[in-house]
Design a protein around this motif. Sequence first.
Motif, PDB file in Angstrom:
ATOM      1  N   GLY A  89      -8.434   4.492  10.883  1.00 43.59           N
ATOM      2  CA  GLY A  89      -8.195   5.745  10.191  1.00 43.59           C
ATOM      3  C   GLY A  89      -6.913   6.418  10.657  1.00 43.59           C
ATOM      4  N   LYS A  90      -6.274   7.162   9.738  1.00 46.57           N
ATOM      5  CA  LYS A  90      -5.039   7.877  10.062  1.00 46.57           C
ATOM      6  C   LYS A  90      -4.976   9.153   9.227  1.00 46.57           C
ATOM      7  N   PHE A  91      -4.395  10.221   9.815  1.00 47.57           N
ATOM      8  CA  PHE A  91      -4.348  11.523   9.138  1.00 47.57           C
ATOM      9  C   PHE A  91      -3.666  11.410   7.778  1.00 47.57           C
ATOM     10  N   ASN A  92      -4.281  12.109   6.789  1.00 48.45           N
ATOM     11  CA  ASN A  92      -3.718  12.167   5.452  1.00 48.45           C
ATOM     12  C   ASN A  92      -4.071  13.522   4.848  1.00 48.45           C
ATOM     13  N   MET A  93      -3.120  14.139   4.185  1.00 43.70           N
ATOM     14  CA  MET A  93      -3.310  15.504   3.686  1.00 43.70           C
ATOM     15  C   MET A  93      -4.360  15.586   2.576  1.00 43.70           C
ATOM     16  N   ILE A  94      -4.459  14.551   1.728  1.00 41.52           N
ATOM     17  CA  ILE A  94      -5.376  14.621   0.579  1.00 41.52           C
ATOM     18  C   ILE A  94      -6.836  14.739   1.018  1.00 41.52           C
ATOM     19  N   PRO A  95      -7.391  13.821   1.848  1.00 40.06           N
ATOM     20  CA  PRO A  95      -8.790  14.007   2.274  1.00 40.06           C
ATOM     21  C   PRO A  95      -8.984  15.277   3.088  1.00 40.06           C
ATOM     22  N   THR A  96      -7.933  15.716   3.805  1.00 42.62           N
ATOM     23  CA  THR A  96      -8.053  16.956   4.571  1.00 42.62           C
ATOM     24  C   THR A  96      -8.287  18.145   3.652  1.00 42.62           C
ATOM     25  N   LEU A  97      -7.476  18.250   2.591  1.00 39.15           N
ATOM     26  CA  LEU A  97      -7.622  19.355   1.648  1.00 39.15           C
ATOM     27  C   LEU A  97      -8.954  19.295   0.904  1.00 39.15           C
ATOM     28  N   ILE A  98      -9.344  18.095   0.501  1.00 36.25           N
ATOM     29  CA  ILE A  98     -10.611  17.946  -0.232  1.00 36.25           C
ATOM     30  C   ILE A  98     -11.779  18.428   0.618  1.00 36.25           C
TER      31      ILE A  98
END
Length: 372
Positions: free
Chosen positions: A303-312
């Motif tokens: 896993g790696k940080f990503n803005m899309i799943p964070t915002l969701i």
Amino acid sequence: MCTCITDFLTYETTKSVVVKSWTIGIINRVVQLLIITYFVGWVFLNEKAYQVRDTAIESSVMTKVKGFGIYNNRVMDVLLIYVVLVKIVHKLNNCPGWNLEFTCTQDSNCSKYVNKPGDYGILTGRCVSFNTTMKMCEIKGWCPAEIDTIKTTPMMEVENFTIFIKNSIRFPMFNYTKGNFLPTISSDYIKKCNFDMVNNTYCPIFKVGDVVRYAQQNFTKLADKGGIIGIKIGWLCDLDKSDDCNPSYSFTRLDAMSQKNAVSPGYNFRFAKYYKMENGTDYRTLVKAYAIRFDVLVNGNAGKFNMIPTLINMVAAFTSVGVGTVLCDIILLNFLKGAEQYKAKKFEEVKRTTFLLVLYNNTVYKMYIIYI
């Protein structure tokens, strides 16, 4: 019909009612705190919902087995460790079969089986002596017929054999590669280390006896009939941290159900080597072997940080906080004292609104009239 149309063409708007109640206030804040704690503690920190994950792991495995033992007064190495039954040399010839179905006293008992394939060859239809007390239908095939009721003692030195495992993995989404040889592992360490669950969790060399024990099996019973042991390598990687991608090893017996079967328990197989003598006679050496088979299974995800799943997941968290309001409304409007008064304040129906224009002192005023 008009009533239905009128009801359909209505609009509802939220009306805020401030209720100064310790009971409902505490319930509201506790529910909100539980929801926030769940999202922060479980969803974000434990499940790492702020990351995008790659489960399509690519893997390669290379193994080496080392060890020596003595079987039937013969020194045997890893190429022969599976052989636990006496080798039988067969010649292509005619001989009595070995199957109680084809016992006989005269040729007429066997004539009905002419050219019928048996377990060990083609039946000729003749009745021949098997030993001094028994006759069998003759076969044409590899002679003497195989007798697999021989009882032998396993080579117990196999318990000290070692298995060397070299594993490389890649996560294509992130183009990330790694192997089970950590940077801290040196050639000197490899020469003397053996895997254990406490002190050498990353050593890639495994003793057979330790693997069997970690799989909660008894080596003596396992060696008697054979079995299949799984060595599982798990890669759970957090690529936001440079050093958080290391293998973990676990062990299990994959053919556990075969232990309960009365027919063909354990793991065994046959293989033969064929050769021709100088006089042109064909021979073969047949071996029936019981074995402990090791299957290396690799799985994992990164896993790696990503803005899309964070915002969701942040939107889901803020939306879920509203569940506290719904729960408090249910309690407020149905269970607390004065529920009817709260309902009257919260649900107020306005049926129709009109306005009048009034002229006063040369000024036009707009007056609203509300019908309830």
